[in-house]
Write a protein that holds these residues in place. Structure first.
Motif, PDB file in Angstrom:
ATOM      1  N   ILE A   6       0.910  -1.213   0.061  1.00  0.00           N
ATOM      2  CA  ILE A   6      -0.092   0.006  -0.038  1.00  0.00           C
ATOM      3  C   ILE A   6       0.692   1.180   0.091  1.00  0.00           C
ATOM      4  N   PRO A   7       0.728   1.790  -1.156  1.00  0.00           N
ATOM      5  CA  PRO A   7       1.868   3.128  -1.217  1.00  0.00           C
ATOM      6  C   PRO A   7       1.075   4.272  -0.674  1.00  0.00           C
ATOM      7  N   ILE A   8       1.661   5.006   0.277  1.00  0.00           N
ATOM      8  CA  ILE A   8       1.181   6.123   0.876  1.00  0.00           C
ATOM      9  C   ILE A   8       1.665   7.491   0.717  1.00  0.00           C
ATOM     10  N   ASN A  10       0.120  11.015   1.742  1.00  0.00           N
ATOM     11  CA  ASN A  10      -0.814  11.915   2.395  1.00  0.00           C
ATOM     12  C   ASN A  10      -2.164  11.449   2.161  1.00  0.00           C
ATOM     13  N   GLU A  11      -2.184  10.357   2.955  1.00  0.00           N
ATOM     14  CA  GLU A  11      -3.329   9.310   3.113  1.00  0.00           C
ATOM     15  C   GLU A  11      -4.003   9.472   4.361  1.00  0.00           C
ATOM     16  N   GLU A  12      -3.710  10.353   5.379  1.00  0.00           N
ATOM     17  CA  GLU A  12      -3.767  10.102   6.928  1.00  0.00           C
ATOM     18  C   GLU A  12      -5.387   9.732   7.228  1.00  0.00           C
ATOM     19  N   ASN A  39       5.525   4.531   3.036  1.00  0.00           N
ATOM     20  CA  ASN A  39       5.234   5.948   3.420  1.00  0.00           C
ATOM     21  C   ASN A  39       6.186   6.840   2.611  1.00  0.00           C
ATOM     22  N   ASP A  40       5.583   7.251   1.309  1.00  0.00           N
ATOM     23  CA  ASP A  40       6.335   8.134   0.107  1.00  0.00           C
ATOM     24  C   ASP A  40       6.453   9.463   0.584  1.00  0.00           C
ATOM     25  N   GLY A  41       7.140   9.670   1.656  1.00  0.00           N
ATOM     26  CA  GLY A  41       7.443  11.220   2.128  1.00  0.00           C
ATOM     27  C   GLY A  41       6.155  11.931   2.173  1.00  0.00           C
ATOM     28  N   ALA A  92      -4.037   3.342  -1.714  1.00  0.00           N
ATOM     29  CA  ALA A  92      -4.663   3.553  -0.278  1.00  0.00           C
ATOM     30  C   ALA A  92      -5.915   4.433   0.075  1.00  0.00           C
ATOM     31  N   ASP A  93      -6.354   4.847  -1.371  1.00  0.00           N
ATOM     32  CA  ASP A  93      -7.477   5.650  -1.211  1.00  0.00           C
ATOM     33  C   ASP A  93      -8.853   5.345  -1.211  1.00  0.00           C
ATOM     34  N   GLY A  94      -8.996   4.083  -1.389  1.00  0.00           N
ATOM     35  CA  GLY A  94     -10.310   3.218  -1.561  1.00  0.00           C
ATOM     36  C   GLY A  94     -10.774   3.148  -2.788  1.00  0.00           C
ATOM     37  N   GLN A  95      -9.594   3.951  -3.986  1.00  0.00           N
ATOM     38  CA  GLN A  95     -10.562   3.904  -5.200  1.00  0.00           C
ATOM     39  C   GLN A  95     -10.427   2.481  -5.790  1.00  0.00           C
ATOM     40  N   ASP A  96      -9.600   1.738  -5.419  1.00  0.00           N
ATOM     41  CA  ASP A  96      -9.525   0.153  -5.532  1.00  0.00           C
ATOM     42  C   ASP A  96     -10.253  -0.772  -4.350  1.00  0.00           C
ATOM     43  N   LYS A 193     -15.810  -1.637 -10.370  1.00  0.00           N
ATOM     44  CA  LYS A 193     -16.144  -0.403 -10.458  1.00  0.00           C
ATOM     45  C   LYS A 193     -15.200   0.409  -9.738  1.00  0.00           C
ATOM     46  N   ARG A 194     -14.532   1.322 -10.367  1.00  0.00           N
ATOM     47  CA  ARG A 194     -13.430   2.106  -9.416  1.00  0.00           C
ATOM     48  C   ARG A 194     -14.008   3.158  -8.814  1.00  0.00           C
ATOM     49  N   ASP A 195     -13.957   3.209  -7.244  1.00  0.00           N
ATOM     50  CA  ASP A 195     -14.762   4.121  -6.323  1.00  0.00           C
ATOM     51  C   ASP A 195     -14.186   5.710  -6.516  1.00  0.00           C
ATOM     52  N   GLU A 201      -6.598  14.414  -1.525  1.00  0.00           N
ATOM     53  CA  GLU A 201      -6.573  14.606  -2.805  1.00  0.00           C
ATOM     54  C   GLU A 201      -5.496  13.802  -3.720  1.00  0.00           C
ATOM     55  N   THR A 202      -5.804  13.859  -5.004  1.00  0.00           N
ATOM     56  CA  THR A 202      -4.917  12.828  -5.786  1.00  0.00           C
ATOM     57  C   THR A 202      -3.389  13.277  -5.503  1.00  0.00           C
ATOM     58  N   GLY A 203      -2.386  12.285  -5.780  1.00  0.00           N
ATOM     59  CA  GLY A 203      -1.178  12.725  -5.768  1.00  0.00           C
ATOM     60  C   GLY A 203      -0.636  12.836  -7.107  1.00  0.00           C
ATOM     61  N   TYR A 204      -1.335  12.486  -8.105  1.00  0.00           N
ATOM     62  CA  TYR A 204      -0.882  12.345  -9.446  1.00  0.00           C
ATOM     63  C   TYR A 204      -1.342  13.561 -10.186  1.00  0.00           C
ATOM     64  N   SER A 207       1.798  16.788 -14.322  1.00  0.00           N
ATOM     65  CA  SER A 207       3.028  16.585 -14.635  1.00  0.00           C
ATOM     66  C   SER A 207       3.733  15.109 -14.369  1.00  0.00           C
ATOM     67  N   ARG A 208       3.248  14.779 -13.160  1.00  0.00           N
ATOM     68  CA  ARG A 208       3.497  13.301 -12.814  1.00  0.00           C
ATOM     69  C   ARG A 208       2.993  12.370 -13.946  1.00  0.00           C
ATOM     70  N   MET A 209       1.662  12.466 -14.481  1.00  0.00           N
ATOM     71  CA  MET A 209       1.064  11.702 -15.227  1.00  0.00           C
ATOM     72  C   MET A 209       1.934  11.612 -16.850  1.00  0.00           C
TER      73      MET A 209
HETATM   74  N1  UDP Z   1       1.074   7.648  -4.149  1.00  0.00           N
HETATM   75  C1  UDP Z   1       2.448   7.711  -3.647  1.00  0.00           C
HETATM   76  N2  UDP Z   1       3.510   8.486  -3.969  1.00  0.00           N
HETATM   77  C2  UDP Z   1       2.994   9.693  -4.872  1.00  0.00           C
HETATM   78  C3  UDP Z   1       1.763   9.988  -5.466  1.00  0.00           C
HETATM   79  C4  UDP Z   1       0.816   8.733  -4.784  1.00  0.00           C
HETATM   80  O1  UDP Z   1       2.841   6.901  -2.990  1.00  0.00           O
HETATM   81  O2  UDP Z   1       3.893  10.403  -4.773  1.00  0.00           O
HETATM   82  C5  UDP Z   1       0.281   6.602  -3.740  1.00  0.00           C
HETATM   83  C6  UDP Z   1      -1.296   7.242  -3.229  1.00  0.00           C
HETATM   84  O3  UDP Z   1      -1.159   7.632  -1.818  1.00  0.00           O
HETATM   85  C7  UDP Z   1      -2.075   6.127  -3.452  1.00  0.00           C
HETATM   86  C8  UDP Z   1      -1.496   5.708  -4.887  1.00  0.00           C
HETATM   87  O4  UDP Z   1      -0.069   6.128  -4.882  1.00  0.00           O
HETATM   88  O5  UDP Z   1      -2.186   5.157  -2.566  1.00  0.00           O
HETATM   89  C9  UDP Z   1      -2.414   6.279  -6.020  1.00  0.00           C
HETATM   90  O6  UDP Z   1      -2.147   7.732  -5.836  1.00  0.00           O
HETATM   91  P1  UDP Z   1      -3.458   8.821  -6.047  1.00  0.00           P
HETATM   92  O7  UDP Z   1      -4.830   8.337  -5.628  1.00  0.00           O
HETATM   93  O8  UDP Z   1      -3.149   9.989  -6.008  1.00  0.00           O
HETATM   94  O9  UDP Z   1      -3.571   8.689  -7.914  1.00  0.00           O
HETATM   95  P2  UDP Z   1      -4.883   8.523  -8.463  1.00  0.00           P
HETATM   96  O10 UDP Z   1      -5.721   7.513  -8.051  1.00  0.00           O
HETATM   97  O11 UDP Z   1      -5.690   9.954  -8.750  1.00  0.00           O
HETATM   98  O12 UDP Z   1      -4.386   8.010 -10.229  1.00  0.00           O
END
Ligand code: UDP
Ligand code: MG
Length: 310
Positions: A6-8, A10-12, A39-41, A92-96, A193-195, A201-204, A207-209
């Motif tokens: 589970i990559p994290i 800002n998911e407190e 925990n990715d910083g 980690a955000d429940g989208q999956d 179905k992706r929630d 907020e999204t971390g993506y 520019s990251r995409m």
């Molecule tokens: N995440 C991470 N490092 C980052 C950006 C995102 O570890 O620099 C994690 C984030 O906590 C989440 C997952 O990667 O668990 C997907 O990120 P996010 O939900 O922001 O992306 P999206 O679903 O909007 O594509």
């Protein structure tokens, strides 16, 4: 045992509810599991939430990065330390939705080394994001020699065999979903179905995409380089015809004119094409450079996994 990565970032608010949902799934399946929180910083309180969780539950492991290294690197760190016979990667955000892990697991027991979760629909994401992703993966598939499944992220279950191959792939610019397709074995999918994101907020960012997209292209296709070469030939050919025409009009034709406008247009146009060509080459070279430097992929600040600091 199943390892869950589970990559994290800002998911407190999401960490505890996600843990509870996943625990329920594994209790129902009655399988042994370990959770690897990377925990990715994070800039919020995620680090402490994870550490508190790890104190309460022996199955919670964490890797705490020294700074933000990005999602693909965070997942890679988890893969390095996972000990399970099967490994799940999940956001980690429940989208999956963790409940889908049950289907992934049962399907994998049918003899599939990789079962990925395919997005039937997506909630709470901008039309722009959905459209660019859709477009990107279709283009990527046309320019690679193997199939990268459409409408999927990294949410999936993999056998140990696949994970062992994956962690031995040395590239620094990870594009895990492509690498996993490239590895092969029996792969299939289940739809889900992706929630919406539970909170935060999204971390993506865009520019990251874009960076991820360029990593995907440069890792799996030489097509941009080929296009640069082909356009070089095409424009040289056009140029050759124009030379003949120029000489002809200068020496034989009465209608010879100075032609400032056409010269400027050609100059700017060819200049642009050349810069694009150099830029494409640069994208590949910079990635070669990154790999040759041989720096570690990430730096661990602390961890409760004994050998995670190496
Ligand atoms: N995440 C991470 N490092 C980052 C950006 C995102 O570890 O620099 C994690 C984030 O906590 C989440 C997952 O990667 O668990 C997907 O990120 P996010 O939900 O922001 O992306 P999206 O679903 O909007 O594509
Ligand atoms: Mg998300």
């Amino acid at each position: 045992m199943i390892s869950v990565i589970i990559p994290i970032y800002n998911e407190e608010q999401n960490i505890l509810p996600m843990y509870a949902r996943m625990a329920e799934v594994f209790d129902k399946l009655n399988v042994k599991r370990e959770y690897i929180y990377v925990n990715d910083g994070s800039e919020d309180d995620s680090e402490h939430v994870i550490k508190r969780l790890a104190k309460q539950h022996a199955d919670v492991k964490y890797i705490n990065f020294s700074r933000n290294f990005g999602h693909q690197v965070a997942v890679s760190a988890g893969l390095d330390k996972a000990e399970g016979d099967k490994v799940v990667m999940i956001d980690a955000d429940g989208q999956d939705p963790p409940e889908v892990i049950e289907e992934l697991y049962l399907k994998s027991l049918e003899g599939f080394e990789v079962v990925y979760a395919k997005r039937e629909s997506r909630k709470g994401e901008s039309a722009m994001k959905i459209a660019t992703a859709k477009w990107f993966y279709r283009v990527l598939n046309r320019i690679t020699s193997f199939e990268i499944p459409l409408d999927t992220g990294d949410f999936r279950i993999m056998d140990r065999k696949v994970v062992d191959q994956l962690i031995n792939m040395p590239e620094h610019h990870k594009f895990l979903r492509g690498q996993i397709s490239w590895i092969g074995f029996n792969q299939t999918y289940v739809s889900f179905k992706r929630d919406e994101r539970m909170s935060g907020e999204t971390g993506y960012t865009y520019s990251r995409m874009i960076r991820l997209a360029l990593d995907g292209i440069t890792s799996f296709s030489n097509w941009p380089l080929r296009i640069a070469t082909i356009s070089g030939f095409v424009f040289s050919f056009i140029g050759f015809i124009l030379i003949l025409y120029t000489l002809y009009s200068k020496y034989y034709s009465e209608t010879y004119q100075a032609g400032w406008a056409s010269q400027m247009i050609t100059l700017i146009f060819i200049g642009g094409i050349q810069l694009i060509g150099i830029g494409i080459i640069g994208e590949y070279i910079s990635r070669m450079n990154e790999n040759i430097k041989g720096r570690p992929l990430y730096i661990v600040k602390d961890s409760n996994i004994s050998d995670a600091s190496d």
